[in-house]
Design a protein around this motif. Structure first.
Motif, PDB file in Angstrom:
ATOM      1  N   ASN A 127       0.846  -1.192   0.000  1.00 32.87           N
ATOM      2  CA  ASN A 127       0.000   0.000   0.000  1.00 32.87           C
ATOM      3  C   ASN A 127       0.879   1.238   0.000  1.00 32.87           C
ATOM      4  OD1 ASN A 127      -2.141  -1.747   0.139  1.00 32.87           O
ATOM      5  ND2 ASN A 127      -2.421  -1.518   2.328  1.00 32.87           N
ATOM      6  N   SER A 128       0.359   2.336  -0.548  1.00 33.81           N
ATOM      7  CA  SER A 128       1.178   3.549  -0.619  1.00 33.81           C
ATOM      8  C   SER A 128       0.424   4.764  -0.099  1.00 33.81           C
ATOM      9  CB  SER A 128       1.637   3.811  -2.056  1.00 33.81           C
ATOM     10  OG  SER A 128       0.533   4.149  -2.868  1.00 33.81           O
ATOM     11  N   ILE A 129       1.186   5.688   0.398  1.00 32.91           N
ATOM     12  CA  ILE A 129       0.669   6.984   0.851  1.00 32.91           C
ATOM     13  C   ILE A 129       1.377   8.049   0.026  1.00 32.91           C
ATOM     14  CG2 ILE A 129       0.578   8.621   2.757  1.00 32.91           C
ATOM     15  CD1 ILE A 129       0.479   6.224   4.651  1.00 32.91           C
ATOM     16  N   PHE A 130       0.603   8.977  -0.484  1.00 32.45           N
ATOM     17  CA  PHE A 130       1.135  10.079  -1.276  1.00 32.45           C
ATOM     18  C   PHE A 130       0.588  11.371  -0.696  1.00 32.45           C
ATOM     19  CE2 PHE A 130       0.284  13.172  -4.662  1.00 32.45           C
ATOM     20  CZ  PHE A 130       1.555  13.347  -5.160  1.00 32.45           C
ATOM     21  N   TYR A 131       1.452  12.341  -0.509  1.00 31.14           N
ATOM     22  CA  TYR A 131       0.967  13.637  -0.041  1.00 31.14           C
ATOM     23  C   TYR A 131       1.670  14.732  -0.832  1.00 31.14           C
ATOM     24  CZ  TYR A 131       5.163  13.174   2.832  1.00 31.14           C
ATOM     25  OH  TYR A 131       6.439  12.978   3.258  1.00 31.14           O
TER      26      TYR A 131
END
Length: 108
Positions: free
Chosen positions: A102-106
């Motif tokens: 899973n990935s988090i992008f901000y």
């Protein structure tokens, strides 16, 4: 919020594809592999694409300056493999492990 601020929330659900009896065409096959990969074969596959949750906020400080922030969370772990199964020729099956996380992008 107001004239100067906005916020948004978005959810895109996971999508699954189950393909039966697809047509695969092979070209430029070396002669030593033509018994495993003929010019065409029927195939089956299953693919699950990830869900995405997004949130964002923006504030307009002046007519020429807006500051925004965005956050995305993508459930790539559902995409753990990509397999092509050839029922007419099991020796030609293609199975690839993806081991996606899973990935988090901000963004600011």
């Amino acid at each position: 919020f107001s004239e100067k601020g906005t916020a948004g929330l978005n959810y895109r659900s996971a999508v699954s594809f189950d393909m039966k009896d697809g047509d695969a065409a092979f070209t430029d096959i070396p002669s030593s592999f033509t018994d495993v990969y003929p010019s065409s074969l029927k195939f089956n596959t299953y693919l699950k694409c990830p869900s995405v949750i997004s949130a964002g906020i923006a504030t307009k400080f002046t007519s020429q300056l807006t500051i925004s922030a965005q956050f995305d969370y993508t459930t790539w772990s559902v995409f753990d493999s990509l397999n092509f199964v050839f029922p007419e020729n099991n020796g030609a099956d293609i199975r690839t492990g993806r081991h996606s996380k899973n990935s988090i992008f901000y963004l600011l």
